[in-house]
Write a protein that holds these residues in place. Structure first.
Motif, PDB file in Angstrom:
ATOM      1  N   GLU A 113      15.488  28.755  23.869  1.00 48.65           N
ATOM      2  CA  GLU A 113      15.045  29.771  22.916  1.00 48.65           C
ATOM      3  C   GLU A 113      13.678  29.439  22.323  1.00 48.65           C
ATOM      4  N   HIS A 114      12.813  30.472  22.310  1.00 50.76           N
ATOM      5  CA  HIS A 114      11.536  30.439  21.598  1.00 50.76           C
ATOM      6  C   HIS A 114      11.741  31.369  20.412  1.00 50.76           C
ATOM      7  N   THR A 115      11.518  30.869  19.221  1.00 55.31           N
ATOM      8  CA  THR A 115      11.856  31.670  18.049  1.00 55.31           C
ATOM      9  C   THR A 115      10.794  31.527  16.968  1.00 55.31           C
ATOM     10  N   GLY A 116      10.819  32.451  16.047  1.00 57.61           N
ATOM     11  CA  GLY A 116       9.896  32.395  14.920  1.00 57.61           C
ATOM     12  C   GLY A 116      10.142  33.524  13.948  1.00 57.61           C
ATOM     13  N   LYS A 117       9.349  33.507  12.898  1.00 64.43           N
ATOM     14  CA  LYS A 117       9.456  34.520  11.842  1.00 64.43           C
ATOM     15  C   LYS A 117       8.088  35.153  11.634  1.00 64.43           C
ATOM     16  N   TYR A 118       8.071  36.473  11.461  1.00 63.61           N
ATOM     17  CA  TYR A 118       6.827  37.196  11.203  1.00 63.61           C
ATOM     18  C   TYR A 118       6.416  36.991   9.739  1.00 63.61           C
ATOM     19  N   LEU A 119       5.206  36.501   9.556  1.00 65.52           N
ATOM     20  CA  LEU A 119       4.666  36.252   8.219  1.00 65.52           C
ATOM     21  C   LEU A 119       3.737  37.375   7.768  1.00 65.52           C
ATOM     22  N   GLU A 120       3.067  38.004   8.733  1.00 61.09           N
ATOM     23  CA  GLU A 120       2.118  39.075   8.419  1.00 61.09           C
ATOM     24  C   GLU A 120       2.054  40.028   9.597  1.00 61.09           C
ATOM     25  N   LEU A 121       2.140  41.333   9.306  1.00 58.62           N
ATOM     26  CA  LEU A 121       1.981  42.382  10.312  1.00 58.62           C
ATOM     27  C   LEU A 121       1.060  43.435   9.713  1.00 58.62           C
ATOM     28  N   ASP A 122      -0.162  43.482  10.187  1.00 65.07           N
ATOM     29  CA  ASP A 122      -1.172  44.413   9.683  1.00 65.07           C
ATOM     30  C   ASP A 122      -1.685  45.229  10.869  1.00 65.07           C
ATOM     31  N   ARG A 123      -0.956  46.294  11.203  1.00 62.10           N
ATOM     32  CA  ARG A 123      -1.284  47.103  12.370  1.00 62.10           C
ATOM     33  C   ARG A 123      -2.614  47.820  12.181  1.00 62.10           C
ATOM     34  N   PRO A 124      -3.495  47.790  13.135  1.00 64.04           N
ATOM     35  CA  PRO A 124      -3.461  47.111  14.434  1.00 64.04           C
ATOM     36  C   PRO A 124      -4.314  45.844  14.454  1.00 64.04           C
ATOM     37  N   PRO A 159      13.329  25.161  19.362  1.00 64.08           N
ATOM     38  CA  PRO A 159      14.235  24.196  18.735  1.00 64.08           C
ATOM     39  C   PRO A 159      14.854  23.169  19.682  1.00 64.08           C
ATOM     40  N   LYS A 160      15.043  23.519  20.931  1.00 59.44           N
ATOM     41  CA  LYS A 160      15.623  22.566  21.882  1.00 59.44           C
ATOM     42  C   LYS A 160      14.741  21.329  22.038  1.00 59.44           C
ATOM     43  N   TYR A 161      13.426  21.512  21.900  1.00 55.63           N
ATOM     44  CA  TYR A 161      12.495  20.415  22.136  1.00 55.63           C
ATOM     45  C   TYR A 161      11.901  19.814  20.873  1.00 55.63           C
ATOM     46  N   SER A 162      11.924  20.562  19.759  1.00 57.96           N
ATOM     47  CA  SER A 162      11.335  20.041  18.531  1.00 57.96           C
ATOM     48  C   SER A 162      11.841  20.835  17.323  1.00 57.96           C
ATOM     49  N   PRO A 163      12.044  20.172  16.190  1.00 58.00           N
ATOM     50  CA  PRO A 163      12.425  20.890  14.975  1.00 58.00           C
ATOM     51  C   PRO A 163      11.213  21.533  14.280  1.00 58.00           C
ATOM     52  N   ASP A 164      10.010  21.219  14.759  1.00 50.81           N
ATOM     53  CA  ASP A 164       8.781  21.716  14.133  1.00 50.81           C
ATOM     54  C   ASP A 164       8.514  23.180  14.494  1.00 50.81           C
ATOM     55  N   TYR A 165       7.899  23.883  13.550  1.00 51.87           N
ATOM     56  CA  TYR A 165       7.452  25.253  13.778  1.00 51.87           C
ATOM     57  C   TYR A 165       5.948  25.302  13.580  1.00 51.87           C
ATOM     58  N   ASP A 166       5.266  25.906  14.544  1.00 49.66           N
ATOM     59  CA  ASP A 166       3.826  26.076  14.485  1.00 49.66           C
ATOM     60  C   ASP A 166       3.522  27.427  13.852  1.00 49.66           C
ATOM     61  N   ARG A 167       2.239  27.684  13.646  1.00 47.19           N
ATOM     62  CA  ARG A 167       1.782  28.969  13.109  1.00 47.19           C
ATOM     63  C   ARG A 167       0.838  29.581  14.136  1.00 47.19           C
ATOM     64  N   VAL A 168       1.091  30.845  14.463  1.00 48.88           N
ATOM     65  CA  VAL A 168       0.246  31.559  15.418  1.00 48.88           C
ATOM     66  C   VAL A 168      -0.320  32.791  14.719  1.00 48.88           C
ATOM     67  N   THR A 169      -1.642  32.943  14.807  1.00 50.85           N
ATOM     68  CA  THR A 169      -2.333  34.096  14.243  1.00 50.85           C
ATOM     69  C   THR A 169      -2.992  34.848  15.375  1.00 50.85           C
ATOM     70  N   VAL A 170      -2.741  36.152  15.437  1.00 47.95           N
ATOM     71  CA  VAL A 170      -3.329  37.008  16.460  1.00 47.95           C
ATOM     72  C   VAL A 170      -4.217  38.014  15.733  1.00 47.95           C
ATOM     73  N   ASP A 171      -5.537  37.849  15.881  1.00 48.87           N
ATOM     74  CA  ASP A 171      -6.496  38.781  15.291  1.00 48.87           C
ATOM     75  C   ASP A 171      -6.974  39.727  16.377  1.00 48.87           C
ATOM     76  N   ALA A 179       0.380  16.635  17.397  1.00 46.19           N
ATOM     77  CA  ALA A 179       0.565  17.361  18.658  1.00 46.19           C
ATOM     78  C   ALA A 179      -0.694  17.372  19.524  1.00 46.19           C
ATOM     79  N   GLU A 180      -1.601  16.463  19.294  1.00 47.81           N
ATOM     80  CA  GLU A 180      -2.862  16.437  20.048  1.00 47.81           C
ATOM     81  C   GLU A 180      -2.639  16.467  21.561  1.00 47.81           C
ATOM     82  N   GLN A 181      -1.615  15.785  22.043  1.00 47.82           N
ATOM     83  CA  GLN A 181      -1.381  15.711  23.489  1.00 47.82           C
ATOM     84  C   GLN A 181      -1.011  17.067  24.086  1.00 47.82           C
ATOM     85  N   TYR A 182      -0.674  18.043  23.255  1.00 50.60           N
ATOM     86  CA  TYR A 182      -0.300  19.377  23.748  1.00 50.60           C
ATOM     87  C   TYR A 182      -1.438  20.389  23.658  1.00 50.60           C
ATOM     88  N   ARG A 183      -2.571  20.001  23.080  1.00 49.48           N
ATOM     89  CA  ARG A 183      -3.673  20.936  22.841  1.00 49.48           C
ATOM     90  C   ARG A 183      -4.141  21.619  24.130  1.00 49.48           C
TER      91      ARG A 183
END
Length: 154
Positions: free
Chosen positions: A69-80, A90-102, A122-126
């Motif tokens: 599972e890839h999961t997350g919560k919407y923090l901001e939705l400003d259409r469009p 969650p299977k691989y890490s308890p951490d949650y990242d932040r993704v912003t799509v402008d 998380a530098e090794q994943y950049r």
């Protein structure tokens, strides 16, 4: 004491589709299941999206017969113009990242700048994250009728 700065990955992609069409497709479970967090080897088997601030998404792919599972919560939705959400696997890490799509409307289509903020350790994943987002946005563009080559999944 100041916390270390997050690792940032930034990818920009131009779409021929309108800003509204691109924004809406991020939140459409049927479209998301064709491009978001999926590959030929890991097709999505579940796509649930509650497209509202505070709503969650759950997208699951199949790896060696097991749902991941890839999961997350919407923090901001400003259409469009903008989507902001947390993102974790969650299977691989308890951490949650932040993704912003402008999303910026252009005379012909739009330009998307995606910023993925990962934990400071998380530098090794950049590099992998940057390449993966670029690949996913290319598939997304092709799904919407752009020039990128699109190979449907699932």
């Amino acid at each position: 004491m100041t916390s270390p700065a997050p690792i940032q990955v930034r990818v920009t992609h131009r779409f021929k589709a309108s800003a509204e069409r691109v924004f809406d497709a991020w939140l459409d479970p049927e479209k998301a299941r064709q491009w978001l967090f999926t590959t030929r080897a890991t097709p999505l088997v579940r796509a649930e999206i509650d497209a509202r601030v505070g709503g969650i998404f759950r997208l699951s792919d199949l790896r060696d017969g097991e749902e991941v599972e890839h999961t997350g919560k919407y923090l901001e939705l400003d259409r469009p113009r903008r989507l902001v959400f947390t993102f974790g696997v969650p299977k691989y890490s308890p951490d949650y990242d932040r993704v912003t799509v402008d999303i910026v409307a252009l005379d012909s289509g739009c330009e998307v700048t995606l910023t993925h903020e990962m934990s400071p350790n998380a530098e090794q994943y950049r590099d992998g994250a940057q390449k993966e987002w670029a690949r996913l946005l290319g598939n997304f563009d092709a799904l919407l009728g752009g020039d990128s080559r699109f190979v449907p999944h699932g």
